[in-house]
Design an enzyme around this catalytic site. Structure first.
Site, PDB file in Angstrom:
ATOM      1  N   SER A  62      27.676  58.327  89.776  1.00 26.38           N
ATOM      2  CA  SER A  62      27.375  58.763  91.139  1.00 26.38           C
ATOM      3  C   SER A  62      28.694  59.109  91.836  1.00 26.38           C
ATOM      4  CB  SER A  62      26.586  57.672  91.859  1.00 26.38           C
ATOM      5  OG  SER A  62      25.938  58.158  92.996  1.00 26.38           O
ATOM      6  N   ASP A 107      17.181  63.105  87.900  1.00 21.86           N
ATOM      7  CA  ASP A 107      18.057  62.694  88.993  1.00 21.86           C
ATOM      8  C   ASP A 107      18.233  63.827  89.998  1.00 21.86           C
ATOM      9  OD1 ASP A 107      19.907  61.511  90.620  1.00 21.86           O
ATOM     10  OD2 ASP A 107      21.574  61.659  89.192  1.00 21.86           O
ATOM     11  N   HIS A 141      19.164  58.465  87.531  1.00 20.74           N
ATOM     12  CA  HIS A 141      20.528  58.370  88.033  1.00 20.74           C
ATOM     13  C   HIS A 141      21.395  57.478  87.142  1.00 20.74           C
ATOM     14  CE1 HIS A 141      23.275  59.319  91.219  1.00 20.74           C
ATOM     15  NE2 HIS A 141      23.416  58.080  91.665  1.00 20.74           N
TER      16      HIS A 141
END
Length: 499
Positions: free
Chosen positions: A181, A433, A458
């Site tokens: 991320s 995602d 994710h």
């Protein structure tokens, strides 16, 4: 705060699904079936053993008139580290408590023995315990002025130099940056800016192109919608219609009270502005469910069942239902995310994720460097229409923090899409995602590689191996290890030539 700005901030605060990913080179597209067995197998739950340490960092690495320092926290695990032919896997900490990220990055622990690796998890400044001004760190923009990606990367660089200088045997070992991320973005940018310190980077679910107009602002919400539309009949259409159902009920005499009771809200709705806040909170919930649509029970943002999007969609099978029925269905679906454990007494519209994430710090970053536009039209996605309005966003940031965003700075600093001069970065993205829309999903060069993971949410590849993992992520991890081993081998070849 305007609705456009509020919803984007909510999405960014969560930043930590079949999807509409861009095409990738066939050789690096993880298949849906695996033709051979891999070394990744589900392992029994173990207690992670690491030591907690601190290093004194400068508050300002780039100025010369501030001598103040602060303690940056980092974790080290050297159970499998070998001085002979070993490596250092360095996690570039993101917007939260580093112990929380350590506990949710099982991939590094799974491969430590095979890589003869020392594991290092570095906490990002202004998060967890690494507060440059202690309790005053978030008091105003003057104290927050040193919360930038550049300062964070400089912290990581100094920490690596310190470890190489103080740990016998670490000086001449290859370092690989890993992150997911925002941490994945930092890992990629770290390799770009400090290639002499890290031989490569694994950037998982890293939307480094979710800036300015590098990608369409609506791509994020479209991917969320695709996740829901493919997870149940009428699911995305029901959610699309739910907004008007809420609006109609809210306009009736006792509507606000009825909505508050039907949704079991901890704080009752009392005015019309509360309705928009409620809808933004529900929207963020569906986004979060899409992000963590893992194939097994998990506890990343919230305790959740396996494939939570499918579970949520069980309550949205029918789109043509009375408004009151629709709202009761919404409540059941929200319970999947907020009350899977059965412990919640009511639903709190002020909370959407674990407290381990640093809400204040990320809010400031979203108002300065990390400006990542999103929008929706309510036609090609399941959300209410809202456009991207930079002026409104900037005004809201100024009201909150007294600062104005610089939306072009990140592409200026790190190159935007002009990054072909860099080497040895793996960009992995799960098709499920939403952040994959702003990620690198196609090879740029033969050393800037993209891996797209079917049925992957994710940064699924950074999580610990699990018996329920799709074979696509098993192969992805094998590919990632293959490339990291090659970087390590190349490092030692160069080292021998130098000696």
């Amino acid at each position: 705060m305007g609705r456009c700005s509020l919803l984007l901030l909510l999405l960014l605060l969560a930043f930590l699904t079949p999807g509409a990913a861009n095409p990738v080179s066939p050789s690096l597209r993880a298949p849906s079936s695996l033709p051979w067995s891999t070394s990744f197998r589900s392992r029994p739950t173990i207690t992670l053993k690491y030591s907690i340490r601190y290093i004194q960092q400068k508050v300002d690495h780039f100025g010369f008139n501030i001598d103040r320092t602060f303690k940056q926290r980092y974790l080290i695990a050297d159970n499998y580290w070998k001085e002979d032919g070993g490596s250092i896997l360095f996690y570039t900490g993101n917007e939260g408590d580093i112990i929380w990220f350590c506990n949710n990055t099982g991939f590094m622990w799974d491969i430590a023995e095979e890589m003869k690796a020392m594991l290092v998890f570095a906490e990002h400044r202004y998060y967890g315990e690494s507060l440059p001004f202690g309790a005053d760190s978030f008091s105003d923009s003057r104290h927050l002025n040193f919360l930038t990606t550049e300062q964070a990367l400089a912290d990581f660089a100094k920490l690596i130099r310190y470890l190489q200088r103080t740990i016998p045997g670490a000086r001449n070992q290859p370092v690989i940056a890993l992150g997911g991320s925002y941490g994945g973005m930092l890992a990629a940018w770290f390799r770009m800016k400090y290639p002499h310190l890290v031989v490569g980077a694994l950037a998982s679910s890293a939307p480094i192109w979710q800036f300015n107009d590098l990608v369409p602002c609506d791509i994020f919400m479209k991917i969320v919608t695709t996740d829901f539309s493919q997870s149940g009949p009428n699911c995305s259409e029901s959610i699309r219609r739910s907004w008007d159902a809420i609006n109609r009920l809210a306009k009736k005499g006792p509507g606000l009270r009825w909505l508050s009771e039907a949704l079991h809200l901890c704080t009752p709705l009392t005015k019309s502005q509360d309705v928009q806040r409620l809808k933004d909170w529900i929207s963020e919930t569906w986004v979060n469910v899409a992000m963590v649509d893992y194939p097994y029970e998990s506890n990343f943002l919230q305790p959740l069942p396996a494939w939570p999007v499918k579970v949520v969609c069980q309550y949205f099978k029918y789109s043509n239902v009375p408004d009151t029925v629709m709202v009761r269905n919404i409540f059941q679906a929200l319970n999947v995310y907020y009350n899977y454990s059965g412990q919640a007494k009511c639903l709190n519209v002020s909370e959407t994720a674990t407290s381990s994430l640093g809400v204040l710090g990320w809010s400031y970053q979203a108002c300065t460097e990390m400006v990542m536009p999103t929008c929706s039209d309510g036609v090609d996605d399941m959300f209410e229409p809202h456009s991207w309005n930079m002026k409104e966003y900037s005004d809201d940031c100024f009201k909150q923090w007294g600062v104005r965003p610089r939306p072009s700075w990140i592409p200026t600093m790190y190159g935007g899409k002009n990054i072909s001069s860099h080497t040895n970065i793996i960009f992995s993205n799960g098709e499920l995602d939403p952040w994959s829309g702003g990620g690198v999903t196609k090879d740029i060069t033969d050393t800037l590689l993209a891996i797209v993971i079917p049925n992957g949410a994710h940064h699924l590849d950074l999580r610990a191996s699990n018996a329920l993992d799709p074979v696509s992520v098993q192969l992805t991890r094998s590919l990632e290890v293959k490339y990291m081993k090659q970087w390590i081998s190349d490092f030692y070849v160069r080292l021998r030539k130098m000696n």
